[in-house]
Write a protein that holds these residues in place. Structure first.
Motif, PDB file in Angstrom:
ATOM      1  N   VAL A 100      22.518 -11.254  67.284  1.00 52.73           N
ATOM      2  CA  VAL A 100      21.164 -11.587  66.828  1.00 52.73           C
ATOM      3  C   VAL A 100      20.207 -11.283  67.979  1.00 52.73           C
ATOM      4  CG1 VAL A 100      21.701 -13.253  65.029  1.00 52.73           C
ATOM      5  CG2 VAL A 100      21.679 -14.005  67.391  1.00 52.73           C
ATOM      6  N   GLY A 101      19.511 -10.171  67.856  1.00 58.60           N
ATOM      7  CA  GLY A 101      18.616  -9.776  68.938  1.00 58.60           C
ATOM      8  C   GLY A 101      19.399  -9.492  70.202  1.00 58.60           C
ATOM      9  N   ASP A 102      19.040 -10.160  71.276  1.00 58.32           N
ATOM     10  CA  ASP A 102      19.713  -9.923  72.551  1.00 58.32           C
ATOM     11  C   ASP A 102      20.770 -10.981  72.845  1.00 58.32           C
ATOM     12  OD1 ASP A 102      18.055 -12.065  72.933  1.00 58.32           O
ATOM     13  OD2 ASP A 102      17.158 -11.340  74.806  1.00 58.32           O
ATOM     14  N   ARG A 103      21.323 -11.577  71.807  1.00 62.88           N
ATOM     15  CA  ARG A 103      22.410 -12.543  71.968  1.00 62.88           C
ATOM     16  C   ARG A 103      23.584 -12.146  71.079  1.00 62.88           C
ATOM     17  NH1 ARG A 103      18.432 -14.166  74.660  1.00 62.88           N
ATOM     18  NH2 ARG A 103      18.285 -16.257  75.557  1.00 62.88           N
ATOM     19  N   MET A 104      24.793 -12.355  71.601  1.00 63.88           N
ATOM     20  CA  MET A 104      25.982 -12.219  70.772  1.00 63.88           C
ATOM     21  C   MET A 104      26.651 -13.591  70.674  1.00 63.88           C
ATOM     22  SD  MET A 104      29.047 -10.430  73.053  1.00 63.88           S
ATOM     23  CE  MET A 104      28.564  -8.793  72.572  1.00 63.88           C
ATOM     24  N   LEU A 105      27.223 -13.860  69.497  1.00 60.50           N
ATOM     25  CA  LEU A 105      27.848 -15.145  69.216  1.00 60.50           C
ATOM     26  C   LEU A 105      29.342 -14.951  69.024  1.00 60.50           C
ATOM     27  CD1 LEU A 105      25.254 -16.552  66.650  1.00 60.50           C
ATOM     28  CD2 LEU A 105      25.276 -16.810  69.132  1.00 60.50           C
ATOM     29  N   VAL A 106      30.124 -15.754  69.733  1.00 61.93           N
ATOM     30  CA  VAL A 106      31.572 -15.617  69.736  1.00 61.93           C
ATOM     31  C   VAL A 106      32.186 -16.978  69.443  1.00 61.93           C
ATOM     32  CG1 VAL A 106      33.571 -14.849  71.087  1.00 61.93           C
ATOM     33  CG2 VAL A 106      31.310 -13.857  71.527  1.00 61.93           C
ATOM     34  N   THR A 107      33.231 -16.982  68.609  1.00 65.82           N
ATOM     35  CA  THR A 107      33.929 -18.254  68.387  1.00 65.82           C
ATOM     36  C   THR A 107      34.478 -18.745  69.716  1.00 65.82           C
ATOM     37  OG1 THR A 107      35.976 -17.092  67.845  1.00 65.82           O
ATOM     38  CG2 THR A 107      34.557 -17.735  66.015  1.00 65.82           C
ATOM     39  N   SER A 108      34.434 -20.046  69.905  1.00 66.54           N
ATOM     40  CA  SER A 108      34.803 -20.626  71.194  1.00 66.54           C
ATOM     41  C   SER A 108      36.083 -21.432  71.055  1.00 66.54           C
ATOM     42  CB  SER A 108      33.684 -21.532  71.713  1.00 66.54           C
ATOM     43  OG  SER A 108      34.037 -22.098  72.954  1.00 66.54           O
ATOM     44  N   GLY A 109      37.127 -20.974  71.697  1.00 63.19           N
ATOM     45  CA  GLY A 109      38.352 -21.747  71.695  1.00 63.19           C
ATOM     46  C   GLY A 109      39.111 -21.657  70.399  1.00 63.19           C
ATOM     47  N   TRP A 110      40.037 -22.560  70.232  1.00 56.87           N
ATOM     48  CA  TRP A 110      40.964 -22.540  69.098  1.00 56.87           C
ATOM     49  C   TRP A 110      40.328 -23.288  67.946  1.00 56.87           C
ATOM     50  CZ3 TRP A 110      45.152 -19.691  68.661  1.00 56.87           C
ATOM     51  CH2 TRP A 110      46.075 -19.975  67.665  1.00 56.87           C
ATOM     52  N   GLY A 111      39.696 -22.578  67.044  1.00 51.04           N
ATOM     53  CA  GLY A 111      39.051 -23.228  65.917  1.00 51.04           C
ATOM     54  C   GLY A 111      37.623 -22.753  65.759  1.00 51.04           C
ATOM     55  N   ASP A 112      36.939 -23.357  64.812  1.00 47.68           N
ATOM     56  CA  ASP A 112      35.602 -22.896  64.440  1.00 47.68           C
ATOM     57  C   ASP A 112      34.536 -23.943  64.732  1.00 47.68           C
ATOM     58  OD1 ASP A 112      36.652 -20.523  63.402  1.00 47.68           O
ATOM     59  OD2 ASP A 112      37.156 -21.522  61.532  1.00 47.68           O
ATOM     60  N   GLN A 113      34.728 -24.750  65.748  1.00 42.49           N
ATOM     61  CA  GLN A 113      33.822 -25.863  65.958  1.00 42.49           C
ATOM     62  C   GLN A 113      32.851 -25.636  67.101  1.00 42.49           C
ATOM     63  OE1 GLN A 113      36.678 -29.048  66.287  1.00 42.49           O
ATOM     64  NE2 GLN A 113      36.547 -29.472  64.107  1.00 42.49           N
ATOM     65  N   ALA A 114      32.806 -24.441  67.634  1.00 43.20           N
ATOM     66  CA  ALA A 114      31.848 -24.149  68.697  1.00 43.20           C
ATOM     67  C   ALA A 114      31.625 -22.645  68.755  1.00 43.20           C
ATOM     68  CB  ALA A 114      32.332 -24.678  70.045  1.00 43.20           C
ATOM     69  N   LEU A 115      30.478 -22.267  69.291  1.00 42.70           N
ATOM     70  CA  LEU A 115      30.137 -20.868  69.506  1.00 42.70           C
ATOM     71  C   LEU A 115      29.756 -20.672  70.963  1.00 42.70           C
ATOM     72  CD1 LEU A 115      27.815 -20.076  66.446  1.00 42.70           C
ATOM     73  CD2 LEU A 115      30.255 -19.570  66.675  1.00 42.70           C
ATOM     74  N   ASP A 116      30.239 -19.570  71.530  1.00 39.30           N
ATOM     75  CA  ASP A 116      29.786 -19.160  72.854  1.00 39.30           C
ATOM     76  C   ASP A 116      28.656 -18.155  72.678  1.00 39.30           C
ATOM     77  OD1 ASP A 116      31.606 -20.704  74.230  1.00 39.30           O
ATOM     78  OD2 ASP A 116      33.128 -19.144  74.287  1.00 39.30           O
ATOM     79  N   VAL A 117      27.592 -18.338  73.420  1.00 36.50           N
ATOM     80  CA  VAL A 117      26.434 -17.451  73.349  1.00 36.50           C
ATOM     81  C   VAL A 117      26.413 -16.585  74.601  1.00 36.50           C
ATOM     82  CG1 VAL A 117      23.929 -17.305  73.168  1.00 36.50           C
ATOM     83  CG2 VAL A 117      25.154 -19.165  72.021  1.00 36.50           C
TER      84      VAL A 117
END
Length: 989
Positions: free
Chosen positions: A925-942
């Motif tokens: 999204v624009g100048d950010r990429m979003l990545v799943t964080s860790g084992w599961g879907d409960q956080a995003l790394d920006v």
């Protein structure tokens, strides 16, 4: 990805409870008193509750023969009614506060979103003390923590609910009680760990990062399970942990009096005199200190393993009501035919308990339904395995602790999951009826007279729930609501009606007299109903999806007066200046057959309070996917088409068809424009939402719908056909194009991409305004062990949208993942392959298309399992996951984030950011990429994207819910859509 998110996952059963226990002295009934809302709930007080704590402490110890303190034992629950305010813990929306001054017009005053799983709470003077499971965070020393917490929430001003403190509990809370100003909780920690960068050998209790530079593949378990007892003081609006005790073992069940906790657990070998896996340890914990200190006293192991499941997580398998005598029901063996053992232990001297008796009880099944009363035990061993489909309802005489005996028994049909009290020496046995052939298992409520314990009498049975049905009251007595003065029981239930082909949820009313029981009317409401409570002269149905007000003046015909929607399955949020359009949808045969568009003030995107009437339109169909084009939003849904099918249940069956609805969002409004329906889909339902974009989705099928030239949608339909023997025969293969140039009169046309009955096509991608598809052709026979194929790229000519044409086929390596929007002759493919059957090695290829030929300009080798590829301008972004072994059978993971600069197609520049851990790129999204964080879907790394540099980690976002369906951005604010958890606004750093 971020080690801070890869925490230990504690798996345990959750229970939620409410309404105060009634203190009793010897000879009094142990049944629960009415909760604070004035409704009469059935339940037996096994001594004023259960509790748990930690730390030995040196507080003065009260003898059980001394007068009880002025403290009382209270239950927690999902709801609380305090004055004209209703507090409700919603699994999706957190703490919600409603004004119910006029019960027919409830209004949401405010809410406090909660990360994790709300379990239960207590409210005093607008201060809510909430128990939350599945909570991620860090301890004071910075080490990761995943378990349960007690949180204080100041809701005196519901429009501005404030967090006033947290206290971390180990494991996942199974049960809790409040005594005075202290909440006592029993938790279970299986020692399981999931994630990256955690020490597997250390188990959940010692889960810490292995090192700053790497982490082990954290899937495993610790040395043993643990039962944890905790105490948290919440006096004066502050939340402070007091004690925590941890014991080896499992199936923690506890019973609480104002001065003591009786804890029952199995496998508790660490407890002095502890139990083996076929025994139960009974431990006396002194809680007479009003501040919450816990003192461990005596313990004794008895035969049989206490069951930590069943109603209220096994609470009713233990009794300590008089503070001196403990009764416990334990399973005699691992064999479900082994029966049970009823043990009676004298704790008159808390430091030296004595076994009074151990009575063998015949029975089958894994878990018995039990209920203790003064000098009695009501017991129903699991009857599911009985040949006649019945369950015995047994009454035991406990008058002589050294010689308890079976007094009488009566058979009841079906199963019994929970036993609950009724007035005037009566009992209710709640379960399911297995005898309704072909219609599933309705709920059954048996009404019994136990005046004469030697001859219990079944007075009658109320059965309800067409087809399959279930009620949470089978799992907790707090979902069982009774008004004894009116002879009325209210049971929340949910089920499936095979005749009507739909879900069947709501409140069931049941009337009873001293000698009869009658199934009364049903109030149908939305969602899985958790509670039915009395508020003034009305009933209120509480589910995670709705709050419904029911007029039950005539119990035979209750009427739903008002129903507030509490949670919607939001699939996307589209911000536009001062407003945001939120589109919600559902799936087939759930609570709705339509989707909805609502335009909210952007300040209330998270819906923290009621919003005045907002522009709203309903769209036929569910499973929505959303595409935008300026002021227009194109919503693709699946609609149900009724067709007669001979022999089907109810005389009908259904087909699905995709529908496109145009919604005009100009000037902050929402107006329906044109719509069109595609031909019926004979294969299955189309539709879905969210990011389908990682791992196999890139190289098998790709997007099912793509937007091209702004005002057109292309649909892929490829449906394999099989003969009667299950052999593949052919495929129904068409490409549909919906022309939306006229928003009031959409048009549809189609073409066939390829006709090979053994072939496949898909992977639609748009490069600039050019639509490409991919198909393959066999080199060897499809039955060849190698299965070699060639991939071809097909450009689709949309010059005349009413007659789309397939252009030249171009042999390319791999599958299409994108291209240069400014020059659609430049395309990108990925050739997925494996090295010696183990490692994944991929080539990112840049090609120039000219006519029916493709020229390879460059290729970049990508190691690991490649997920989605996102192209923005002249840069392609993707993630790749690699796994390596350290030689000690420990698998380590590394995720690489690739930013491939394609400004010069012949010389790409791959900039890589690597991190130990696990994650997939979800979007850019624009100048950010979003990545799943860790084992599961409960956080995003920006990650921040900066020209000429590898992606730079910026922050981790803890998301609500299980996954994020979609994300949008306005300025430096992200709008995360997480289904029923709603929209979450996140500020970028």
């Amino acid at each position: 990805m971020r080690p801070s998110i890869s925490f230990a996952l504690i798996v345990a059963t959750i229970t939620a409870c409410s309404s105060p226990d009634k203190d009793r002295s010897d000879g009094q009934s142990s049944f629960e008193s009415a909760p604070p809302n004035g409704s009469q709930q059935g339940g037996a007080s096994n001594g004023a509750g259960d509790s748990a704590g930690a730390g030995a402490g040196s507080a003065p110890v009260a003898s059980p023969t001394q007068p009880a303190s002025t403290r009382t034992v209270e239950e927690t629950d999902l709801y609380r009614l305090e004055g004209n305010r209703l507090y409700y813990l919603n699994s999706y929306r957190g703490l919600m506060v409603f004004d119910v001054t006029n019960p027919d017009q409830p209004a949401l005053l405010g809410r406090s979103p909660i990360f994790g799983t709300p379990v239960d709470m207590i409210v005093r003077n607008g201060i809510a003390t909430v128990v939350v499971g599945d909570w991620y965070g860090v301890l004071d020393d910075g080490s990761p923590f995943h378990g349960s917490i007690v949180r204080g929430l100041d809701a005196t001003d519901p429009t501005n609910i404030r967090v006033i403190g947290d206290a971390k509990l180990g494991g996942w809370v199974r049960d809790d009680r409040v005594v005075g100003d202290v909440i006592y909780a029993v938790s279970e920690d299986y020692g399981w760990t999931y994630g990256w960068g955690v020490d597997v050998a250390g188990g959940a209790a010692g889960a810490v990062p292995v090192s700053a530079g790497g982490g082990a593949y954290g899937y495993g378990y610790g040395s043993s399970e643990s039962v944890i007892v905790s105490s948290v003081n919440f006096a004066n609006g502050a939340v402070a942990p007091v004690n925590q005790l941890r014991f080896d073992g499992f199936n923690g069940v506890f019973n609480v009096t104002p001065n003591a906790i009786m804890l029952a657990s199995s496998g508790a070998t660490a407890v002095p005199g502890g139990a083996s896996n076929t025994q139960t340890s009974l431990l006396y914990l002194d809680i007479s200190d009003p501040a919450g200190a816990i003192v461990k006293r005596g313990s004794l192991a008895v035969a049989g393993q206490v069951n930590g499941w069943g109603a209220d997580n096994g609470r009713w398998n233990l009794d300590f009501a008089d503070g001196k005598t403990a009764h416990v029901i334990g399973q005699a063996s691992y064999d479900y035919n082994g029966g049970y053992t009823l043990s009676t232990v004298d704790f008159s001297n808390p430091d030296a308990p004595v076994l009074d008796s151990a009575l063998a009880v015949a029975g089958t099944g894994w878990s018995a339904a039990a209920r203790f009363d003064t000098n009695r035990l009501y017991l129903s061993p699991d009857g599911y395995y009985n040949d006649d489909g019945s369950t015995p309802f047994q009454v035991f005489d406990l008058t002589n602790p050294k010689a308890p005996k079976l007094a009488g028994t009566v058979a009841v049909p079906g199963s019994v999951w929970n036993i609950l009290p009724a007035p005037n020496s009566k009992m209710f046995a709640l379960g399911n009826d297995y005898q309704v052939a072909g219609e599933g298992d309705p709920v059954s409520l048996h009404y019994l007279d136990v005046t004469n314990p030697g001859a219990p009498l079944l007075l009658g049975t109320s059965t309800f729930g067409q087809g399959w049905a279930w009620t949470p009251a089978t799992g907790t007595f707090k979902a069982f609501t009774m008004d004894a003065t009116k002879g009325l029981v209210v049971l929340p239930f949910s089920g499936w009606d095979p005749t009507g082909q739909g879900y069947n949820n709501g409140l069931q009313l049941i009337q009873f007299t001293p000698t009869t029981v009658t199934t009364a009317g049903t109030a149908h409401t939305k969602g899985y109903v958790e509670r039915g409570i009395f508020v003034g002269s009305r009933l209120v149905s509480l589910s995670d999806l709705s709050l419904a007000v029911v007029d039950y003046t005539n119990p035979m015909t209750p009427k739903v007066m008002t129903e507030l929607t509490l949670a919607r399955n939001v699939i996307t949020a589209q911000p536009n200046g001062n407003s945001v359009a939120e589109i919600s949808s559902d799936w087939f045969d759930n609570d709705t057959t339509s989707s909805q568009v609502r335009v909210l003030p952007i300040a209330n995107a998270e819906e923290a309070a009621d919003t005045a009437a907002v522009p709203t339109v309903n769209v036929d169909g569910v499973g929505a996917q959303v595409f935008t084009n300026g002021q227009y939003t194109y919503i693709v849904t699946s609609v149900r088409i009724d067709n007669a099918c001979p022999g089907s249940i109810g005389g009908g069956c259904y087909q699905g068809a995709q529908q496109v609805q145009v919604v005009d969002l100009a000037n902050g409004g929402a107006v329906l424009r044109g719509k069109i329906q595609l031909p019926p889909d004979t294969w299955g339902w189309y539709g879905g939402w969210g990011w389908e974009g990682f791992w196999w989705y890139d190289w098998w099928g790709g997007d099912g719908i793509v937007q091209v030239e702004g005002d057109a949608l292309a649909f892929r339909r490829w449906e394999p056909t099989y003969d009667a023997n299950g052999n593949y025969v052919d495929s129904d293969s068409q490409l549909f194009v919906v022309d939306l140039a006229n928003p009031d009169a959409p048009q549809v046309a189609s073409t066939v991409v390829q006709t090979d009955p053994q072939g496949w096509w898909g992977d639609m991608k748009v490069v600039g305004d050019t639509l490409y598809t991919t198909h393959y052709e066999w080199i060897d026979s499809p039955n060849d062990t190698q299965g070699w194929v060639r991939y071809y790229l097909d450009s689709i000519d949309l010059g005349d949208r009413s007659h789309p044409r397939v252009g030249n086929k171009v042999n390319v390596p791999g599958v299409l993942v994108g291209g240069d929007a400014s020059d659609p002759s430049i395309v990108y493919t990925i050739d997925y392959r494996w090295d010696d059957g183990q490692s994944a090695i991929n080539d990112f290829d840049v090609l120039r298309i000219h006519g029916s030929k493709a020229t390879l300009l460059s290729h970049t080798t990508i190691h690991g399992w490649v997920g989605s590829t996102f192209v923005s301008g002249k840069t392609a972004y993707l993630s790749a996951q690699q796994y390596t072994e350290d030689g000690n059978s420990i698998t380590q993971s590394q995720v690489d984030l690739h930013a491939i600069d394609l400004t010069t197609p012949a010389h790409p520049h791959d900039r890589v950011a690597s991190d130990h851990g696990w994650g997939w790129l979800l979007g850019v999204v624009g100048d950010r990429m979003l990545v799943t964080s860790g084992w599961g879907d409960q956080a995003l790394d920006v990650y921040h994207l900066v020209d000429g540099k590898a992606p730079q980690f910026e922050q981790t976002i803890r998301t609500r819910g299980w996954s994020v369906n979609g994300v949008s951005r306005q300025g430096n604010t992200l709008f995360l859509s997480s289904g029923y958890w709603g929209v979450q606004k996140v500020s970028l750093q």
